[in-house]
Design a protein around this motif. Sequence first.
Motif, PDB file in Angstrom:
ATOM      1  N   HIS A  36       0.821  -1.207   0.000  1.00  0.00           N
ATOM      2  CA  HIS A  36       0.000   0.000   0.000  1.00  0.00           C
ATOM      3  C   HIS A  36       0.858   1.261   0.000  1.00  0.00           C
ATOM      4  O   HIS A  36       0.479   2.281  -0.591  1.00  0.00           O
ATOM      5  CB  HIS A  36      -0.929   0.006   1.217  1.00  0.00           C
ATOM      6  CG  HIS A  36      -1.936  -1.100   1.215  1.00  0.00           C
ATOM      7  ND1 HIS A  36      -2.631  -1.472   0.081  1.00  0.00           N
ATOM      8  CD2 HIS A  36      -2.377  -1.918   2.197  1.00  0.00           C
ATOM      9  CE1 HIS A  36      -3.461  -2.465   0.366  1.00  0.00           C
ATOM     10  NE2 HIS A  36      -3.320  -2.760   1.647  1.00  0.00           N
ATOM     11  N   ALA A  37       2.010   1.214   0.663  1.00  0.00           N
ATOM     12  CA  ALA A  37       2.876   2.386   0.731  1.00  0.00           C
ATOM     13  C   ALA A  37       3.458   2.756  -0.623  1.00  0.00           C
ATOM     14  O   ALA A  37       3.855   3.909  -0.839  1.00  0.00           O
ATOM     15  CB  ALA A  37       4.010   2.136   1.731  1.00  0.00           C
ATOM     16  N   HIS A  53      -0.261   7.874   5.857  1.00  0.00           N
ATOM     17  CA  HIS A  53       0.817   7.110   5.217  1.00  0.00           C
ATOM     18  C   HIS A  53       2.138   7.253   5.968  1.00  0.00           C
ATOM     19  O   HIS A  53       3.194   6.923   5.436  1.00  0.00           O
ATOM     20  CB  HIS A  53       0.983   7.546   3.766  1.00  0.00           C
ATOM     21  CG  HIS A  53      -0.055   6.978   2.847  1.00  0.00           C
ATOM     22  ND1 HIS A  53       0.019   5.699   2.342  1.00  0.00           N
ATOM     23  CD2 HIS A  53      -1.200   7.501   2.378  1.00  0.00           C
ATOM     24  CE1 HIS A  53      -1.027   5.467   1.577  1.00  0.00           C
ATOM     25  NE2 HIS A  53      -1.786   6.537   1.579  1.00  0.00           N
ATOM     26  N   HIS A  64       2.643  10.849  -0.371  1.00  0.00           N
ATOM     27  CA  HIS A  64       3.626   9.999   0.316  1.00  0.00           C
ATOM     28  C   HIS A  64       4.678   9.431  -0.635  1.00  0.00           C
ATOM     29  O   HIS A  64       5.475   8.578  -0.242  1.00  0.00           O
ATOM     30  CB  HIS A  64       2.908   8.857   1.048  1.00  0.00           C
ATOM     31  CG  HIS A  64       2.112   7.951   0.158  1.00  0.00           C
ATOM     32  ND1 HIS A  64       0.964   8.347  -0.493  1.00  0.00           N
ATOM     33  CD2 HIS A  64       2.305   6.648  -0.191  1.00  0.00           C
ATOM     34  CE1 HIS A  64       0.481   7.337  -1.191  1.00  0.00           C
ATOM     35  NE2 HIS A  64       1.291   6.306  -1.044  1.00  0.00           N
TER      36      HIS A  64
END
Length: 248
Positions: free
Chosen positions: A80-81, A109, A156
């Motif tokens: 996901h990051a 995040h 992010h």
Amino acid sequence: MAAPDAPVLQMHRLGKRFGAFWAVRNISLALQPGTITGLLGPNGAGKTTLIRMCAGLLRPDEGCVTIAGEEQAPDNLRAHARLGVVSTDAPPMGELTVAQALRLQGTLHGVHGAALQTACRMAAEDYCLNDVLGRRVRVLSTGMRQRVAIACAMLHGPRVLLLDEPTVGLDPDVRAHIWECIRTLAQRGVTVLFTTHYLEEAARLCSIAHLIIRGALAMSIAPAAMDGSGARLERAYRDAVQQEPAPC
């Protein structure tokens, strides 16, 4: 950990079923860093379902998705990051100001302190949001809300950006600005995957476009081979759709 020259987004024989209906069937794609890939197809073809599986919003019934070597799964935070998503499935932010929306996205995040301040400042500059930072998202125009959504998705620093029909309903000037944002991200090495019904958009933006019909990959074409011509891409699109056998 993925090798530097490895595809950053891979779909391995993806399939998704709703009851007896296969919305996506046996799709495998590999997207390289810094490329822009379009998903084309009629309504109900499976484009959004494919995007949702890549985003981790739907579990595949067959196959898997990997992002920079990490298999996509609801509990895999490393995957996901590496991912930014602009989708109608995103949580509503209408009551937040633009500045609050940016800070919230960064915090979620794991971006904090000076890094968060810098990321928010750069996002506001990149997406021309400085004049609306104090305004609530819900009062903004459709085009400005889309800029906010992309800014939040990229805050992010993900390696992959997924967009589901990012310019639908936008006027030509705003659409052109969103196109420029997407091109700039690709130049910075971000891998972009988006769905669209606008063939001119695919012809102008995409490194490659994939046509999906009834959940299956029907055609892949490099618009650059057509001199960026939306008209020529439309002819190829229509030919492929017409050649597809009628459903049983």
